[in-house]
Design a protein around this motif. Structure first.
Motif, PDB file in Angstrom:
ATOM      1  N   ALA A  43       0.808  -1.549   0.338  1.00 41.40           N
ATOM      2  CA  ALA A  43       0.198  -0.074   0.105  1.00 41.40           C
ATOM      3  C   ALA A  43       0.489   1.588  -0.150  1.00 41.40           C
ATOM      4  CB  ALA A  43      -1.157  -0.145   0.586  1.00 41.40           C
ATOM      5  N   THR A  44       1.812   1.490   0.673  1.00 36.33           N
ATOM      6  CA  THR A  44       3.259   1.930   0.737  1.00 36.33           C
ATOM      7  C   THR A  44       3.891   2.297  -0.754  1.00 36.33           C
ATOM      8  OG1 THR A  44       4.844   1.009   1.337  1.00 36.33           O
ATOM      9  CG2 THR A  44       2.857   2.239   3.152  1.00 36.33           C
ATOM     10  N   ARG A  45       3.390   1.913  -1.983  1.00 36.65           N
ATOM     11  CA  ARG A  45       4.411   1.642  -3.157  1.00 36.65           C
ATOM     12  C   ARG A  45       4.511   3.188  -3.993  1.00 36.65           C
ATOM     13  NH1 ARG A  45       6.467  -1.897  -5.878  1.00 36.65           N
ATOM     14  NH2 ARG A  45       5.631  -4.118  -4.533  1.00 36.65           N
ATOM     15  N   THR A  46       3.633   3.565  -4.156  1.00 37.87           N
ATOM     16  CA  THR A  46       3.235   4.951  -4.437  1.00 37.87           C
ATOM     17  C   THR A  46       3.597   6.025  -2.999  1.00 37.87           C
ATOM     18  OG1 THR A  46       0.543   5.053  -3.332  1.00 37.87           O
ATOM     19  CG2 THR A  46       1.389   4.160  -6.213  1.00 37.87           C
ATOM     20  N   LEU A  47       4.115   6.062  -2.289  1.00 39.00           N
ATOM     21  CA  LEU A  47       4.434   7.387  -1.803  1.00 39.00           C
ATOM     22  C   LEU A  47       5.563   7.603  -2.184  1.00 39.00           C
ATOM     23  CD1 LEU A  47       4.122   6.198   1.940  1.00 39.00           C
ATOM     24  CD2 LEU A  47       3.067   7.533   0.870  1.00 39.00           C
ATOM     25  N   GLN A  48       5.598   9.210  -1.971  1.00 38.60           N
ATOM     26  CA  GLN A  48       6.651  10.064  -2.983  1.00 38.60           C
ATOM     27  C   GLN A  48       8.306  10.396  -2.455  1.00 38.60           C
ATOM     28  OE1 GLN A  48       5.947  10.335  -6.490  1.00 38.60           O
ATOM     29  NE2 GLN A  48       4.333   9.626  -6.376  1.00 38.60           N
ATOM     30  N   CYS A  49       9.115  10.282  -3.001  1.00 29.69           N
ATOM     31  CA  CYS A  49       9.849  10.300  -2.850  1.00 29.69           C
ATOM     32  C   CYS A  49      10.754  11.667  -3.054  1.00 29.69           C
ATOM     33  CB  CYS A  49      11.087   9.297  -2.154  1.00 29.69           C
ATOM     34  SG  CYS A  49      10.215   7.625  -1.952  1.00 29.69           S
ATOM     35  N   SER A  65      16.930   7.895  -1.448  1.00 32.50           N
ATOM     36  CA  SER A  65      16.195   9.199  -1.346  1.00 32.50           C
ATOM     37  C   SER A  65      15.379   9.192   0.155  1.00 32.50           C
ATOM     38  CB  SER A  65      14.537   8.221  -2.505  1.00 32.50           C
ATOM     39  OG  SER A  65      14.738   6.740  -2.366  1.00 32.50           O
ATOM     40  N   GLU A  66      14.234   9.132   0.639  1.00 31.35           N
ATOM     41  CA  GLU A  66      13.888   9.850   1.629  1.00 31.35           C
ATOM     42  C   GLU A  66      11.914  10.227   0.612  1.00 31.35           C
ATOM     43  OE1 GLU A  66      14.412  12.906   4.151  1.00 31.35           O
ATOM     44  OE2 GLU A  66      14.759  14.154   3.206  1.00 31.35           O
ATOM     45  N   ILE A  67      10.783   9.589   1.587  1.00 31.32           N
ATOM     46  CA  ILE A  67       9.730   9.979   1.782  1.00 31.32           C
ATOM     47  C   ILE A  67       8.969  11.040   1.607  1.00 31.32           C
ATOM     48  CG2 ILE A  67       7.028   9.702   2.346  1.00 31.32           C
ATOM     49  CD1 ILE A  67       8.043   6.534   3.574  1.00 31.32           C
ATOM     50  N   CYS A  68       8.877  12.306   0.620  1.00 32.71           N
ATOM     51  CA  CYS A  68       8.499  13.972   0.667  1.00 32.71           C
ATOM     52  C   CYS A  68       6.927  14.174   1.224  1.00 32.71           C
ATOM     53  CB  CYS A  68       8.739  14.300  -0.218  1.00 32.71           C
ATOM     54  SG  CYS A  68       8.554  13.486  -1.981  1.00 32.71           S
ATOM     55  N   ASP A  69       6.498  12.689   0.944  1.00 26.07           N
ATOM     56  CA  ASP A  69       4.640  12.834   0.986  1.00 26.07           C
ATOM     57  C   ASP A  69       4.890  12.700   2.395  1.00 26.07           C
ATOM     58  OD1 ASP A  69       3.506  12.421  -1.371  1.00 26.07           O
ATOM     59  OD2 ASP A  69       3.111  10.851  -1.103  1.00 26.07           O
ATOM     60  N   LYS A  70       3.742  14.144   2.854  1.00 25.60           N
ATOM     61  CA  LYS A  70       3.045  13.801   4.680  1.00 25.60           C
ATOM     62  C   LYS A  70       2.301  13.166   4.066  1.00 25.60           C
ATOM     63  CE  LYS A  70       1.955  16.175   8.798  1.00 25.60           C
ATOM     64  NZ  LYS A  70       3.137  15.569   9.608  1.00 25.60           N
ATOM     65  N   HIS A  71       2.100  11.572   5.100  1.00 29.49           N
ATOM     66  CA  HIS A  71       1.556  10.573   5.144  1.00 29.49           C
ATOM     67  C   HIS A  71       1.091  11.231   6.964  1.00 29.49           C
ATOM     68  CE1 HIS A  71       5.078   9.822   5.333  1.00 29.49           C
ATOM     69  NE2 HIS A  71       5.508   8.718   6.653  1.00 29.49           N
ATOM     70  N   VAL A 125      -1.344  12.261   1.724  1.00 29.07           N
ATOM     71  CA  VAL A 125      -2.105  10.590   1.767  1.00 29.07           C
ATOM     72  C   VAL A 125      -2.022   9.928   3.421  1.00 29.07           C
ATOM     73  CG1 VAL A 125      -1.736   7.994   1.060  1.00 29.07           C
ATOM     74  CG2 VAL A 125       0.005   9.865  -0.320  1.00 29.07           C
ATOM     75  N   ALA A 126      -3.537   9.484   3.229  1.00 38.09           N
ATOM     76  CA  ALA A 126      -3.759   9.281   4.918  1.00 38.09           C
ATOM     77  C   ALA A 126      -4.229   7.745   4.722  1.00 38.09           C
ATOM     78  CB  ALA A 126      -5.752   9.438   4.916  1.00 38.09           C
ATOM     79  N   PHE A 127      -4.061   7.010   5.290  1.00 34.65           N
ATOM     80  CA  PHE A 127      -3.921   4.604   5.255  1.00 34.65           C
ATOM     81  C   PHE A 127      -5.277   4.652   6.479  1.00 34.65           C
ATOM     82  CE2 PHE A 127       0.031   5.548   3.981  1.00 34.65           C
ATOM     83  CZ  PHE A 127       0.462   5.131   3.082  1.00 34.65           C
ATOM     84  N   ILE A 128      -5.610   4.500   6.561  1.00 35.38           N
ATOM     85  CA  ILE A 128      -7.270   4.163   7.296  1.00 35.38           C
ATOM     86  C   ILE A 128      -7.059   2.967   7.581  1.00 35.38           C
ATOM     87  CG2 ILE A 128      -9.617   3.699   7.712  1.00 35.38           C
ATOM     88  CD1 ILE A 128      -9.636   6.596   6.185  1.00 35.38           C
ATOM     89  N   THR A 129      -7.249   2.316   8.614  1.00 35.51           N
ATOM     90  CA  THR A 129      -6.989   0.980   8.943  1.00 35.51           C
ATOM     91  C   THR A 129      -7.853   0.377   9.710  1.00 35.51           C
ATOM     92  OG1 THR A 129      -5.574   1.384  11.337  1.00 35.51           O
ATOM     93  CG2 THR A 129      -4.811   0.961   8.717  1.00 35.51           C
TER      94      THR A 129
END
Length: 213
Positions: A43-49, A65-71, A125-129
């Motif tokens: 599910a985290t595959r599409t996070l932008q870096c 790289s580092e994740i730049c999306d605010k998640h 990006v919000a991950f709802i569990t």
């Protein structure tokens, strides 16, 4: 494609153990967390870096790289807590917020009793569990809340769902993504997935199903 159904022998084996009525509470928690790690990884595959330059122990420079999306991670109380823990292992820098919802007695309609979404926080990006997508009424309401909050992208992470509920969730919110371990074909009149895993909250916290009065 908005629906991402896991297809991996390790997930299949862990889901089988999760379904087993004889699985103890401590093992149920561990299994659900493990499944979250596997499903959440995809599910985290599409996070932008963005690029990040570091110096290795060899004294060499490496551009990584580092994740730049605010998640953020948003567990639906109470059963979503265990999956939230699994996602935090993958995304230790994520903000964590909570939404509390329960199903009214004698009804399949959700009632919100808790909301800790901060007013002015940006979220790409919000991950709802939530372990189970049964009727999806609760998740439909939760996604609507998170949309009004302002999340740009919403990803639902679940262990299991009923086809009817998954279809209803995507019909109500076709712009979200769902990552899920397995999907069953039957939903009972009481809104339970069959064969399913039972009541995830009761199994996670070793509480009787009639605890709420």
């Amino acid at each position: 494609m908005p629906l991402h159904l896991a297809s991996h022998p390790v997930i299949s084996a862990k889901m089988t153990a999760l379904r087993d009525r004889n699985t103890k509470t401590v093992d149920f928690r561990r299994l659900l967390k493990d499944i979250t790690n596997f499903v959440g990884f995809e599910a985290t595959r599409t996070l932008q870096c963005s690029k990040l330059e570091v110096t290795t122990p060899m004294g060499a420079t490496h551009t990584g790289s580092e994740i730049c999306d605010k998640h953020c991670i948003i567990p639906i109380l109470r059963a979503g807590l265990a999956m939230g823990d699994g996602m935090m292992e993958l995304l230790p820098d994520a903000s964590v917020h909570h939404i509390g919802m329960y199903r009214a007695k004698g009804s399949l309609l959700p009632i919100q009793y808790y909301n800790r979404l901060p007013r002015d926080e940006k979220c790409d990006v919000a991950f709802i569990t939530d372990p189970c997508i049964a009727t999806s009424n609760t998740l439909q309401a939760a996604v609507s809340i998170v949309k009004r909050w302002g999340a740009k992208k919403i990803i639902v992470i679940a262990a299991i769902g009923a086809k009817e509920g998954v279809d209803a969730l995507l019909a109500a919110h076709p712009d979200i993504d769902i990552y899920i371990g397995e999907i069953d074909n039957t939903l009972t009149e009481e809104g339970m997935i069959l064969p399913g895993i039972g009541d995830a909250g009761d199994r996670l916290f070793s509480t009787p199903s009639d605890e709420v009065v």
